[in-house]
Scaffold this active site. Structure first.
Site, PDB file in Angstrom:
ATOM      1  N   GLU A   1       9.833   1.525  11.017  1.00 40.59           N
ATOM      2  CA  GLU A   1      10.673   2.406  10.359  1.00 40.59           C
ATOM      3  C   GLU A   1      10.197   3.952  10.324  1.00 40.59           C
ATOM      4  O   GLU A   1       9.410   4.238   9.615  1.00 40.59           O
ATOM      5  CB  GLU A   1      11.388   2.233   8.933  1.00 40.59           C
ATOM      6  CG  GLU A   1      12.120   0.865   9.038  1.00 40.59           C
ATOM      7  CD  GLU A   1      13.488   0.928   9.755  1.00 40.59           C
ATOM      8  OE1 GLU A   1      14.026   1.687  10.263  1.00 40.59           O
ATOM      9  OE2 GLU A   1      14.169  -0.242   9.609  1.00 40.59           O
TER      10      GLU A   1
ATOM     11  N   GLU B   1      10.888  17.256  14.178  1.00 39.17           N
ATOM     12  CA  GLU B   1      11.562  16.622  12.597  1.00 39.17           C
ATOM     13  C   GLU B   1      10.979  17.692  11.766  1.00 39.17           C
ATOM     14  O   GLU B   1       9.717  17.623  11.510  1.00 39.17           O
ATOM     15  CB  GLU B   1      10.910  15.281  12.700  1.00 39.17           C
ATOM     16  CG  GLU B   1      11.490  14.843  11.198  1.00 39.17           C
ATOM     17  CD  GLU B   1      10.976  13.289  10.628  1.00 39.17           C
ATOM     18  OE1 GLU B   1       9.968  13.081  11.040  1.00 39.17           O
ATOM     19  OE2 GLU B   1      11.761  12.565  10.121  1.00 39.17           O
TER      20      GLU B   1
ATOM     21  N   CYS C   1      14.362   9.966   5.862  1.00 42.72           N
ATOM     22  CA  CYS C   1      14.347   9.822   7.484  1.00 42.72           C
ATOM     23  C   CYS C   1      15.709   9.966   8.061  1.00 42.72           C
ATOM     24  O   CYS C   1      15.829  10.577   9.220  1.00 42.72           O
ATOM     25  CB  CYS C   1      13.602   8.418   7.438  1.00 42.72           C
ATOM     26  SG  CYS C   1      14.873   7.045   6.555  1.00 42.72           S
TER      27      CYS C   1
ATOM     28  N   LYS D   1       0.803  -1.314  -0.035  1.00 43.81           N
ATOM     29  CA  LYS D   1       0.117   0.025   0.046  1.00 43.81           C
ATOM     30  C   LYS D   1       0.827   1.290   0.265  1.00 43.81           C
ATOM     31  O   LYS D   1       1.475   1.718   1.045  1.00 43.81           O
ATOM     32  CB  LYS D   1      -1.072   0.164   1.214  1.00 43.81           C
ATOM     33  CG  LYS D   1      -2.139   1.393   1.177  1.00 43.81           C
ATOM     34  CD  LYS D   1      -2.390   1.803   2.273  1.00 43.81           C
ATOM     35  CE  LYS D   1      -1.633   2.786   3.018  1.00 43.81           C
ATOM     36  NZ  LYS D   1      -1.368   3.837   2.105  1.00 43.81           N
TER      37      LYS D   1
END
Ligand code: NAD
Length: 470
Positions: free
Chosen positions: A243, A374, A277, A170
């Site tokens: 993750e 972040e 990331c 997905k």
């Protein structure tokens, strides 16, 4: 606007019967394509197809799986131009970077194809013979983000296939088109149902994580979505690899030769416009070198050519979507309002497209949103430290623990500091480097489990011990 795009379930194209949505080119804000999300019933069909295919795929000999995976890598390479073009169109990155993404996807496929699955002998004594084997889990669901959409889909799908699992993928609704094409290419090689793809967002994502016939979810995305997945998966005790977000700190040792490190630091901050990331997201510099480092980074930022990823002179593309663009702008404005100094950038060029100039912000510290959160975009906060103890305590102050780095010529000191950083990977004189053979994963709120290397592969298996009494 062009055509409607199908999902692929049991080897056949299927139009979703859920809500309609458009895929947007972030450089122009034009709709590229019309799609429909899957209904929950269509997700069930994809899971059933994967379950049926599992019965034979799990029995397929290792050598045959390996051969077929190399054939998939061939198909990726044969279609590299098309795949790179789709990535630029829906994700926004410059073409050369998209080409690199396709090349990495093929290389990761080949690496996984060639991995050996160990079956160790644990004891062979007078009283017993004990061996271990690794069995596939069953149906693996892959949920991916929008930043490196093709590469991350490959990271999820290939170890699952290598270990004999079948897959329901997905992709993010912001960048589904390259994954749809990837799964079409895979289906030219593998039997129907081994890899399926459905589209959807939170509703389908929640249905996946609670699904009774899915055995594992491999998820890459934000920490908050990872928390939802973990909560939803508890009813079935699904295996999870998560993750998640990161806010990687880098410490530049005092008296470092800035000319030796500035360009590499810049590159590892702004790779993929900061939407990576494992990018360097907070930079800690000794107060004696602070201004010099800010100026060097600003010079490098000002050399960038911001534009459409298809333009040959573009080195810096747009942010991928409007929400992320708003977040980046809000964090910079918050820093500005609280004493931050915009050394360069800090503005969105006029015109269509989610562009934001590469931005360096000085005179901020822990406690500013730009440092604590972040940013996942093209802005770097630079923080001054007094001594290394101060630097390490600021670097470790936060919930994330994905990566970190130490920069400078004194490798003994750098290695000593590396052991003090609370994160899954510490690079020395580098950052953001991920490799197919090196395990990668987050500590603290940055994730559960690892990807890559043998450790990553084994997360797609169930250990079975066979203990035979003599
Ligand atoms: P996101 O969490 O918003 O979305 C990721 C995926 O989750 C998408 O496919 C989305 O449709 C799906 N999703 C949304 N709601 C869901 C739900 N309730 N249940 C299940 N799935 C759901 O993340 P994003 O904005 O696409 O990606 C950016 C984030 O990803 C950043 O935080 C970044 O650090 C992180 N990321 C981490 C890594 C890593 O390896 N640690 C790599 C890339 C990106």
């Amino acid at each position: 606007m062009t055509t409607q795009r199908s999902m692929l379930i049991d080897g056949s194209p299927v139009i979703g019967t859920g809500d309609a949505f458009s895929v947007i080119n972030p450089a122009t804000e034009d709709a590229i394509c019309q799609c429909n999300m899957a209904s929950v019933e269509q997700l069930d069909q994809a899971v059933s197809a994967a379950r049926r295919a599992f019965a034979t795929w799990r029995q397929t000999p290792d050598a045959e799986r390996c051969r077929l995976m190399h054939r998939i890598a061939d198909r990726l390479e044969e279609n590299a131009d098309e795949l790179a073009g789709i990535i630029v169109q829906e994700q926004g990155k410059p073409l050369a970077l998209a080409q690199m993404e396709v090349g990495a996807a093929a290389a990761w496929t080949r690496y996984n194809a060639d991995l050996e699955i160990p079956e160790p002998l644990l004891e062979d004594s007078d009283s017993r013979h004990v061996s271990a084997c690794r069995k596939p889990l069953g149906v693996v669901a892959s949920i991916t983000p929008w930043n490196w959409p093709l590469m991350i889909a490959v990271w999820h799908i290939m170890p699952a296939l290598r270990t004999g699992n079948t897959v329901v993928s997905k992709p993010s609704g912001l960048t589904p088109l390259n994954t749809l094409r990837l799964v079409e290419l895979i289906n030219e090689v593998l039997p129907s149902g081994v890899v399926n793809v459905v589209m959807g967002e939170a509703e389908i994502g929640s249905a996946i994580s609670a699904h009774e016939d899915i055995d594992k979810v491999i998820f890459t995305g934000s920490t908050s979505t990872g928390q939802h997945i973990m909560a939803n998966a508890s009813g079935t005790l699904k295996r999870l690899t998560l993750e998640l977000g990161g806010n990687d700190a880098a410490i530049v040792l005092p008296d470092t030769d800035l000319d030796a490190v500035a360009e590499r630091i810049f590159d590892t901050v702004f790779i993929n416009m900061g939407q990576t990331c494992s990018a360097l997201k907070r930079l800690y510099v000794h107060e004696g070198q602070y201004e010099a480092m800010c100026s060097r980074l600003a010079e490098l930022a000002e050399r960038q050519k911001v534009g459409d990823g298809f333009a040959p002179d573009t080195t810096f593309g747009p942010v991928q979507n409007a929400d992320q663009h708003r977040l980046v702008s809000a964090l910079v404005e918050d820093a500005r309002a609280h004493g931050g100094r915009i050394v360069c950038g800090g503005e969105a060029p006029h015109g269509p497209g989610y562009f934001y100039s590469p931005t360096i912000v000085a005179d901020v510290s822990n406690g500013h949103r730009l440092v604590d959160e972040e940013q996942f975009g093209p802005v770097l906060p630079v923080v001054a430290y007094r001594d290394l103890e101060h630097a390490v305590s600021m670097a470790n102050d936060g919930a994330f623990g994905l990566g970190g780095s130490v920069w400078g010529a004194d490798l003994e000191l750098a290695n000593h500091l590396a052991t003090q950083l609370e994160c899954g990977t510490v690079w020395i004189n580098n950052h953001a480097e991920v490799l197919p053979n090196i395990p990668f994963g987050g500590s603290k709120m940055s994730g559960v489990g690892v990807e890559f290397g043998l450790e990553g592969l084994l997360e797609y298996t169930q250990l079975q011990v066979i203990n035979s009494r003599k």
